[in-house]
Design a protein around this motif. Structure first.
Motif, PDB file in Angstrom:
ATOM      1  N   MET A 111       0.819  -1.223   0.000  1.00 37.89           N
ATOM      2  CA  MET A 111       0.000   0.000   0.000  1.00 37.89           C
ATOM      3  C   MET A 111       0.850   1.270   0.000  1.00 37.89           C
ATOM      4  O   MET A 111       0.363   2.360  -0.317  1.00 37.89           O
ATOM      5  N   THR A 112       2.114   1.132   0.379  1.00 38.28           N
ATOM      6  CA  THR A 112       2.986   2.305   0.551  1.00 38.28           C
ATOM      7  C   THR A 112       4.180   2.314  -0.406  1.00 38.28           C
ATOM      8  O   THR A 112       5.013   3.204  -0.328  1.00 38.28           O
ATOM      9  N   MET A 113       4.264   1.323  -1.289  1.00 41.75           N
ATOM     10  CA  MET A 113       5.366   1.180  -2.256  1.00 41.75           C
ATOM     11  C   MET A 113       6.712   0.950  -1.555  1.00 41.75           C
ATOM     12  O   MET A 113       7.748   1.430  -2.007  1.00 41.75           O
ATOM     13  N   THR A 114       6.663   0.190  -0.463  1.00 39.69           N
ATOM     14  CA  THR A 114       7.907  -0.082   0.285  1.00 39.69           C
ATOM     15  C   THR A 114       8.156  -1.582   0.423  1.00 39.69           C
ATOM     16  O   THR A 114       8.702  -2.039   1.417  1.00 39.69           O
ATOM     17  N   SER A 115       7.769  -2.347  -0.602  1.00 37.82           N
ATOM     18  CA  SER A 115       7.901  -3.817  -0.529  1.00 37.82           C
ATOM     19  C   SER A 115       9.351  -4.287  -0.594  1.00 37.82           C
ATOM     20  O   SER A 115       9.664  -5.397  -0.177  1.00 37.82           O
ATOM     21  N   GLY A 116      10.237  -3.454  -1.147  1.00 42.75           N
ATOM     22  CA  GLY A 116      11.632  -3.868  -1.320  1.00 42.75           C
ATOM     23  C   GLY A 116      11.840  -4.784  -2.519  1.00 42.75           C
ATOM     24  O   GLY A 116      12.945  -5.285  -2.741  1.00 42.75           O
ATOM     25  N   LEU A 117      10.789  -4.976  -3.321  1.00 37.09           N
ATOM     26  CA  LEU A 117      10.911  -5.794  -4.535  1.00 37.09           C
ATOM     27  C   LEU A 117      11.541  -4.974  -5.657  1.00 37.09           C
ATOM     28  O   LEU A 117      11.389  -3.757  -5.724  1.00 37.09           O
ATOM     29  N   TYR A 118      12.226  -5.676  -6.552  1.00 42.77           N
ATOM     30  CA  TYR A 118      12.896  -5.004  -7.670  1.00 42.77           C
ATOM     31  C   TYR A 118      11.881  -4.329  -8.588  1.00 42.77           C
ATOM     32  O   TYR A 118      10.915  -4.951  -9.025  1.00 42.77           O
ATOM     33  N   SER A 119      12.101  -3.038  -8.871  1.00 41.98           N
ATOM     34  CA  SER A 119      11.197  -2.260  -9.710  1.00 41.98           C
ATOM     35  C   SER A 119      11.983  -1.569 -10.815  1.00 41.98           C
ATOM     36  O   SER A 119      12.898  -0.795 -10.536  1.00 41.98           O
ATOM     37  N   ASN A 120      11.627  -1.854 -12.078  1.00 38.94           N
ATOM     38  CA  ASN A 120      12.281  -1.186 -13.205  1.00 38.94           C
ATOM     39  C   ASN A 120      11.229  -0.713 -14.211  1.00 38.94           C
ATOM     40  O   ASN A 120      10.853  -1.452 -15.115  1.00 38.94           O
ATOM     41  N   PRO A 121      10.730   0.524 -14.031  1.00 42.33           N
ATOM     42  CA  PRO A 121       9.678   1.030 -14.920  1.00 42.33           C
ATOM     43  C   PRO A 121      10.090   1.081 -16.381  1.00 42.33           C
ATOM     44  O   PRO A 121       9.242   1.101 -17.270  1.00 42.33           O
ATOM     45  N   ASP A 122      11.404   1.115 -16.653  1.00 42.52           N
ATOM     46  CA  ASP A 122      11.873   1.172 -18.046  1.00 42.52           C
ATOM     47  C   ASP A 122      11.581  -0.131 -18.790  1.00 42.52           C
ATOM     48  O   ASP A 122      11.516  -0.151 -20.008  1.00 42.52           O
ATOM     49  N   ASN A 123      11.439  -1.204 -18.044  1.00 40.59           N
ATOM     50  CA  ASN A 123      11.061  -2.479 -18.659  1.00 40.59           C
ATOM     51  C   ASN A 123       9.610  -2.767 -18.257  1.00 40.59           C
ATOM     52  O   ASN A 123       9.339  -3.407 -17.244  1.00 40.59           O
ATOM     53  N   PHE A 124       8.682  -2.263 -19.069  1.00 40.53           N
ATOM     54  CA  PHE A 124       7.262  -2.243 -18.692  1.00 40.53           C
ATOM     55  C   PHE A 124       6.731  -3.636 -18.380  1.00 40.53           C
ATOM     56  O   PHE A 124       6.016  -3.835 -17.391  1.00 40.53           O
ATOM     57  N   ILE A 125       7.085  -4.604 -19.205  1.00 32.45           N
ATOM     58  CA  ILE A 125       6.535  -5.955 -19.027  1.00 32.45           C
ATOM     59  C   ILE A 125       6.979  -6.539 -17.684  1.00 32.45           C
ATOM     60  O   ILE A 125       6.182  -7.112 -16.945  1.00 32.45           O
ATOM     61  N   ASP A 126       8.258  -6.376 -17.341  1.00 34.00           N
ATOM     62  CA  ASP A 126       8.747  -6.861 -16.042  1.00 34.00           C
ATOM     63  C   ASP A 126       8.134  -6.070 -14.886  1.00 34.00           C
ATOM     64  O   ASP A 126       7.847  -6.611 -13.824  1.00 34.00           O
ATOM     65  N   TRP A 127       7.951  -4.766 -15.118  1.00 30.74           N
ATOM     66  CA  TRP A 127       7.472  -3.856 -14.069  1.00 30.74           C
ATOM     67  C   TRP A 127       6.066  -4.203 -13.627  1.00 30.74           C
ATOM     68  O   TRP A 127       5.694  -4.006 -12.474  1.00 30.74           O
ATOM     69  N   ILE A 128       5.260  -4.729 -14.554  1.00 26.70           N
ATOM     70  CA  ILE A 128       3.881  -5.079 -14.201  1.00 26.70           C
ATOM     71  C   ILE A 128       3.702  -6.576 -13.962  1.00 26.70           C
ATOM     72  O   ILE A 128       2.619  -7.011 -13.586  1.00 26.70           O
ATOM     73  N   ASP A 140      15.227  -5.148   2.222  1.00 25.79           N
ATOM     74  CA  ASP A 140      14.189  -5.570   3.159  1.00 25.79           C
ATOM     75  C   ASP A 140      12.976  -4.645   3.049  1.00 25.79           C
ATOM     76  O   ASP A 140      13.124  -3.436   2.854  1.00 25.79           O
ATOM     77  N   ALA A 141      11.810  -5.229   3.200  1.00 28.67           N
ATOM     78  CA  ALA A 141      10.566  -4.447   3.169  1.00 28.67           C
ATOM     79  C   ALA A 141      10.645  -3.313   4.187  1.00 28.67           C
ATOM     80  O   ALA A 141      11.138  -3.487   5.299  1.00 28.67           O
ATOM     81  N   GLY A 142      10.171  -2.128   3.752  1.00 29.53           N
ATOM     82  CA  GLY A 142      10.136  -0.975   4.645  1.00 29.53           C
ATOM     83  C   GLY A 142      11.397  -0.146   4.669  1.00 29.53           C
ATOM     84  O   GLY A 142      11.441   0.868   5.373  1.00 29.53           O
ATOM     85  N   THR A 143      12.410  -0.549   3.884  1.00 29.43           N
ATOM     86  CA  THR A 143      13.684   0.200   3.924  1.00 29.43           C
ATOM     87  C   THR A 143      13.918   1.043   2.666  1.00 29.43           C
ATOM     88  O   THR A 143      14.789   1.896   2.663  1.00 29.43           O
ATOM     89  N   VAL A 144      13.153   0.792   1.612  1.00 32.64           N
ATOM     90  CA  VAL A 144      13.278   1.593   0.385  1.00 32.64           C
ATOM     91  C   VAL A 144      11.880   1.923  -0.140  1.00 32.64           C
ATOM     92  O   VAL A 144      10.926   1.185   0.117  1.00 32.64           O
ATOM     93  N   TRP A 145      11.778   3.040  -0.899  1.00 29.44           N
ATOM     94  CA  TRP A 145      10.519   3.390  -1.563  1.00 29.44           C
ATOM     95  C   TRP A 145      10.746   3.313  -3.065  1.00 29.44           C
ATOM     96  O   TRP A 145      11.698   3.893  -3.590  1.00 29.44           O
ATOM     97  N   ALA A 146       9.888   2.573  -3.756  1.00 26.31           N
ATOM     98  CA  ALA A 146       9.983   2.490  -5.218  1.00 26.31           C
ATOM     99  C   ALA A 146       8.593   2.291  -5.800  1.00 26.31           C
ATOM    100  O   ALA A 146       7.846   1.409  -5.354  1.00 26.31           O
ATOM    101  N   TYR A 147       8.269   3.103  -6.778  1.00 28.50           N
ATOM    102  CA  TYR A 147       6.950   3.048  -7.431  1.00 28.50           C
ATOM    103  C   TYR A 147       6.918   1.808  -8.329  1.00 28.50           C
ATOM    104  O   TYR A 147       7.600   1.751  -9.350  1.00 28.50           O
ATOM    105  N   HIS A 148       6.141   0.825  -7.941  1.00 35.16           N
ATOM    106  CA  HIS A 148       6.242  -0.499  -8.564  1.00 35.16           C
ATOM    107  C   HIS A 148       4.845  -1.050  -8.847  1.00 35.16           C
ATOM    108  O   HIS A 148       4.083  -1.332  -7.924  1.00 35.16           O
ATOM    109  N   GLN A 149       4.529  -1.184 -10.126  1.00 35.32           N
ATOM    110  CA  GLN A 149       3.188  -1.607 -10.515  1.00 35.32           C
ATOM    111  C   GLN A 149       2.837  -2.995  -9.993  1.00 35.32           C
ATOM    112  O   GLN A 149       1.743  -3.220  -9.480  1.00 35.32           O
ATOM    113  N   ALA A 150       3.746  -3.949 -10.140  1.00 35.25           N
ATOM    114  CA  ALA A 150       3.427  -5.326  -9.738  1.00 35.25           C
ATOM    115  C   ALA A 150       3.178  -5.424  -8.237  1.00 35.25           C
ATOM    116  O   ALA A 150       2.229  -6.087  -7.794  1.00 35.25           O
ATOM    117  N   ALA A 151       4.000  -4.730  -7.455  1.00 36.10           N
ATOM    118  CA  ALA A 151       3.810  -4.753  -5.997  1.00 36.10           C
ATOM    119  C   ALA A 151       2.451  -4.168  -5.647  1.00 36.10           C
ATOM    120  O   ALA A 151       1.765  -4.654  -4.738  1.00 36.10           O
TER     121      ALA A 151
END
Length: 322
Positions: A111-128, A140-151
């Protein structure tokens, strides 16, 4: 009620000359539909480029904020718990993480975009992509913020699991039918994109302005509304629960660079917004009792969330409002 009340800019003491300039400006900027609501009443409703009030347009990422409201309804009804681990709802091995890494991720992180999962918006297919093979570890979850569609999309999977009803059906039952929204979810690869009339986005804005209450029916709690529309974590102060927040001392967009200053420097400090690709805008301003909606194609540069068009609209609004 499905009927709309309207009021005139004149009766509100607005600068009508500047308002006409704003309407010309948004038309020039590839707008399909534009609405301004004051005190819940329509002041401006304009359609351009062969669009009309019954046409449906895509919200793109503005539907993240819509999903937050739907999550709020489920939370109020004790169908989902933000403090639960994601694996409680999606089962173990929903990602490619180790059991120890995966165990740290809770619904709240999606809900906060802090899952810690890899996010690469430049690669749309992977990003979603929500396949476990696409969901890999960065931190680790809660240590980074990244706008990530799949998460983000996993919130909707969590709701389908926790409610026992497909997310698309649940959103209709929990929200759309309650406030008179007309729209539908389209599948796009691993994600869903909401499409609706401009008025339906305006209804959603009014629900937010009323802090989750519609015709005396509390859809989500005021406490939840407060959490949703305030800084949800300290990594990106301008992000609540899937809503963008103005008036914070810094913000982070898609590039993950921390930028000092307000998200929209010339907009009211208390504004919060649902923002989507190609300049889908739903601004909610409690201090002005105002909802502003713009749908269409990209006004200037293409971005998934905030653009220079936000400041362009508010340049006019600041001169229009008394």
């Amino acid at each position: 009620s499905l009927t709309w009340e309207s009021t005139s800019a004149d009766s509100l003491g607005w600068n009508t000359a500047k308002l006409n300039e704003l309407i010309e400006y948004v038309e020039e900027k590839n707008t399909s539909g534009f609405m301004i609501l004051k005190d819940g009443k329509i002041v401006v409703e304009e359609y351009f480029n062969d669009y009309g009030l019954n046409d449906k347009l895509s919200w793109f990422s503005a539907d993240k904020s819509l999903t937050a409201a739907i999550m709020g309804v489920a939370s109020k009804n004790a169908l989902v718990d933000f403090n639960e681990r994601t694996s409680t709802y999606l089962g173990d091995n929903w990602s490619s993480l180790t059991a120890e890494q995966e165990e740290k991720i809770q619904v709240w992180h999606h809900m906060t975009m802090t899952s810690g999962l890899y996010s690469n918006p430049d690669n749309f297919i992977d990003w979603i992509c929500t396949d476990p093979s696409c969901l890999t570890y960065v931190a680790d979850a809660g240590t980074v913020w990244a706008y990530h569609q799949a998460a983000f999309t996993l919130n909707q999977e969590i709701l389908s699991s926790s409610t026992g009803v497909d997310f698309k059906d649940y959103s209709e039952q929990a929200l759309f039918s309650k406030i008179g929204m007309i729209g539908h979810w389209d599948e796009l690869f691993d994600t869903r994109v909401f499409n609706s009339t401009v008025r339906s986005m305006a209804r959603f804005g009014l629900l937010a302005l009323n802090e989750g209450i519609w015709n005396e029916d509390t859809l989500y709690t005021q406490a939840y509304h407060e959490e949703m529309t305030n800084s949800s974590q300290d990594l990106n102060l301008a992000y609540g629960y899937l809503w963008w927040l103005n008036g914070k001392e810094s913000f982070t967009l898609l590039d993950e660079n921390l930028t000092q200053g307000w998200l929209v420097p010339n907009a009211p400090a208390d504004m919060y917004a649902a923002l989507g690709l190609n300049d889908q805008k739903c601004y909610v301003v409690p201090s002005e009792n105002l909802v502003v909606v713009r749908m269409g194609t990209s006004a200037d540069e293409s971005s998934l969330n905030a653009t220079s068009f936000d400041a362009g609209i508010w340049d006019y609004l600041n001169e229009i409002l008394p």
